[in-house]
Design a protein around this motif. Structure first.
Motif, PDB file in Angstrom:
ATOM      1  N   SER A 157      -4.793  13.581   3.034  1.00  0.00           N
ATOM      2  CA  SER A 157      -4.400  12.506   3.951  1.00  0.00           C
ATOM      3  C   SER A 157      -5.177  12.528   5.264  1.00  0.00           C
ATOM      4  O   SER A 157      -5.114  11.560   6.025  1.00  0.00           O
ATOM      5  CB  SER A 157      -2.900  12.584   4.255  1.00  0.00           C
ATOM      6  OG  SER A 157      -2.625  13.651   5.158  1.00  0.00           O
ATOM      7  N   GLN A 158      -5.885  13.618   5.521  1.00  0.00           N
ATOM      8  CA  GLN A 158      -6.665  13.783   6.755  1.00  0.00           C
ATOM      9  C   GLN A 158      -5.799  13.519   7.985  1.00  0.00           C
ATOM     10  O   GLN A 158      -6.094  12.664   8.812  1.00  0.00           O
ATOM     11  CB  GLN A 158      -7.901  12.877   6.751  1.00  0.00           C
ATOM     12  CG  GLN A 158      -8.883  13.233   5.662  1.00  0.00           C
ATOM     13  CD  GLN A 158     -10.095  12.322   5.627  1.00  0.00           C
ATOM     14  OE1 GLN A 158     -10.189  11.336   6.339  1.00  0.00           O
ATOM     15  NE2 GLN A 158     -11.035  12.660   4.758  1.00  0.00           N
ATOM     16  N   GLY A 159      -4.707  14.274   8.067  1.00  0.00           N
ATOM     17  CA  GLY A 159      -3.822  14.139   9.231  1.00  0.00           C
ATOM     18  C   GLY A 159      -3.048  12.839   9.227  1.00  0.00           C
ATOM     19  O   GLY A 159      -2.782  12.273  10.280  1.00  0.00           O
ATOM     20  N   PHE A 160      -2.686  12.355   8.043  1.00  0.00           N
ATOM     21  CA  PHE A 160      -1.944  11.100   7.852  1.00  0.00           C
ATOM     22  C   PHE A 160      -2.754   9.869   8.257  1.00  0.00           C
ATOM     23  O   PHE A 160      -2.198   8.830   8.567  1.00  0.00           O
ATOM     24  CB  PHE A 160      -0.597  11.122   8.592  1.00  0.00           C
ATOM     25  CG  PHE A 160       0.313  12.241   8.161  1.00  0.00           C
ATOM     26  CD1 PHE A 160       0.721  12.357   6.848  1.00  0.00           C
ATOM     27  CD2 PHE A 160       0.740  13.186   9.077  1.00  0.00           C
ATOM     28  CE1 PHE A 160       1.549  13.389   6.441  1.00  0.00           C
ATOM     29  CE2 PHE A 160       1.568  14.222   8.684  1.00  0.00           C
ATOM     30  CZ  PHE A 160       1.968  14.324   7.358  1.00  0.00           C
ATOM     31  N   ARG A 161      -4.078   9.992   8.224  1.00  0.00           N
ATOM     32  CA  ARG A 161      -4.924   8.852   8.566  1.00  0.00           C
ATOM     33  C   ARG A 161      -5.311   8.030   7.339  1.00  0.00           C
ATOM     34  O   ARG A 161      -5.822   6.916   7.494  1.00  0.00           O
ATOM     35  CB  ARG A 161      -6.181   9.320   9.306  1.00  0.00           C
ATOM     36  CG  ARG A 161      -5.876   9.832  10.713  1.00  0.00           C
ATOM     37  CD  ARG A 161      -7.143  10.086  11.523  1.00  0.00           C
ATOM     38  NE  ARG A 161      -8.026  11.069  10.908  1.00  0.00           N
ATOM     39  CZ  ARG A 161      -8.004  12.376  11.174  1.00  0.00           C
ATOM     40  NH1 ARG A 161      -7.139  12.873  12.032  1.00  0.00           N
ATOM     41  NH2 ARG A 161      -8.855  13.193  10.582  1.00  0.00           N
ATOM     42  N   ARG A 162      -5.096   8.560   6.133  1.00  0.00           N
ATOM     43  CA  ARG A 162      -5.412   7.822   4.901  1.00  0.00           C
ATOM     44  C   ARG A 162      -4.092   7.409   4.252  1.00  0.00           C
ATOM     45  O   ARG A 162      -3.234   8.248   3.988  1.00  0.00           O
ATOM     46  CB  ARG A 162      -6.244   8.686   3.962  1.00  0.00           C
ATOM     47  CG  ARG A 162      -7.625   8.987   4.571  1.00  0.00           C
ATOM     48  CD  ARG A 162      -8.526   9.799   3.661  1.00  0.00           C
ATOM     49  NE  ARG A 162      -8.748   9.086   2.416  1.00  0.00           N
ATOM     50  CZ  ARG A 162      -8.819   9.701   1.233  1.00  0.00           C
ATOM     51  NH1 ARG A 162      -8.693  10.998   1.131  1.00  0.00           N
ATOM     52  NH2 ARG A 162      -9.033   8.991   0.140  1.00  0.00           N
ATOM     53  N   LEU A 163      -3.946   6.129   3.974  1.00  0.00           N
ATOM     54  CA  LEU A 163      -2.670   5.572   3.531  1.00  0.00           C
ATOM     55  C   LEU A 163      -2.207   6.090   2.178  1.00  0.00           C
ATOM     56  O   LEU A 163      -1.079   6.575   2.051  1.00  0.00           O
ATOM     57  CB  LEU A 163      -2.734   4.033   3.507  1.00  0.00           C
ATOM     58  CG  LEU A 163      -1.448   3.338   3.033  1.00  0.00           C
ATOM     59  CD1 LEU A 163      -0.296   3.656   3.972  1.00  0.00           C
ATOM     60  CD2 LEU A 163      -1.679   1.845   2.915  1.00  0.00           C
ATOM     61  N   VAL A 164      -3.037   5.994   1.150  1.00  0.00           N
ATOM     62  CA  VAL A 164      -2.585   6.351  -0.199  1.00  0.00           C
ATOM     63  C   VAL A 164      -2.164   7.818  -0.287  1.00  0.00           C
ATOM     64  O   VAL A 164      -1.051   8.112  -0.764  1.00  0.00           O
ATOM     65  CB  VAL A 164      -3.641   5.978  -1.264  1.00  0.00           C
ATOM     66  CG1 VAL A 164      -3.239   6.508  -2.634  1.00  0.00           C
ATOM     67  CG2 VAL A 164      -3.820   4.460  -1.321  1.00  0.00           C
ATOM     68  N   PRO A 165      -2.976   8.776   0.164  1.00  0.00           N
ATOM     69  CA  PRO A 165      -2.510  10.163   0.104  1.00  0.00           C
ATOM     70  C   PRO A 165      -1.255  10.394   0.949  1.00  0.00           C
ATOM     71  O   PRO A 165      -0.401  11.215   0.585  1.00  0.00           O
ATOM     72  CB  PRO A 165      -3.685  10.970   0.644  1.00  0.00           C
ATOM     73  CG  PRO A 165      -4.874  10.108   0.484  1.00  0.00           C
ATOM     74  CD  PRO A 165      -4.373   8.710   0.614  1.00  0.00           C
ATOM     75  N   THR A 166      -1.115   9.683   2.042  1.00  0.00           N
ATOM     76  CA  THR A 166       0.073   9.835   2.886  1.00  0.00           C
ATOM     77  C   THR A 166       1.317   9.353   2.149  1.00  0.00           C
ATOM     78  O   THR A 166       2.369  10.005   2.194  1.00  0.00           O
ATOM     79  CB  THR A 166      -0.107   9.067   4.213  1.00  0.00           C
ATOM     80  OG1 THR A 166      -1.228   9.628   4.912  1.00  0.00           O
ATOM     81  CG2 THR A 166       1.137   9.152   5.079  1.00  0.00           C
ATOM     82  N   VAL A 167       1.205   8.233   1.446  1.00  0.00           N
ATOM     83  CA  VAL A 167       2.346   7.718   0.672  1.00  0.00           C
ATOM     84  C   VAL A 167       2.663   8.670  -0.482  1.00  0.00           C
ATOM     85  O   VAL A 167       3.839   8.975  -0.735  1.00  0.00           O
ATOM     86  CB  VAL A 167       2.062   6.284   0.170  1.00  0.00           C
ATOM     87  CG1 VAL A 167       3.121   5.827  -0.823  1.00  0.00           C
ATOM     88  CG2 VAL A 167       1.973   5.323   1.344  1.00  0.00           C
TER      89      VAL A 167
END
Length: 104
Positions: free
Chosen positions: A23-33
């Motif tokens: 997610s790179q520190g919650f900066r990428r949407l799909v991995p964060t979800v």
């Protein structure tokens, strides 16, 4: 049934840990979800398993399986090296998890 839920929850722990890194520190949407969903379901499964399994055993199994799978996923993706010593140590960790199940 609790053991099956616990093992599935441990697999989801590896999913959310991997997604968290991606997610790179919650900066990428799909991995964060993926992280948020997998973590929620993983924790719910752990909580369910703890209603009929000893807390310490359930948590140790959950963490052990999740940790081993997280390392294996990272190795498969080329992010970590899986040396023979690391593989032996991971096998020892799985042996301990199996041992906890056997004595519970």
């Amino acid at each position: 049934m609790a053991w099956i839920v616990l093992i599935a929850s441990a697999v989801l722990e590896a999913v959310w840990a991997t997604a968290l890194g991606m997610s790179q520190g919650f900066r990428r949407l799909v991995p964060t979800v993926v992280f948020a969903v997998a973590m929620t379901v993983s924790m719910a499964g752990l909580a369910y398993a703890m209603t009929s399994l000893p807390t310490g055993t359930a948590y140790a199994v959950w963490v052990g399986i999740g940790a081993v799978l997280t390392v294996l996923i990272a190795a498969a993706r080329g992010q970590e090296r899986l040396t023979p010593l690391r593989a032996a140590l991971l096998a020892g960790l799985i042996g301990c998890v199996v041992g906890l199940k056997a004595v519970s």
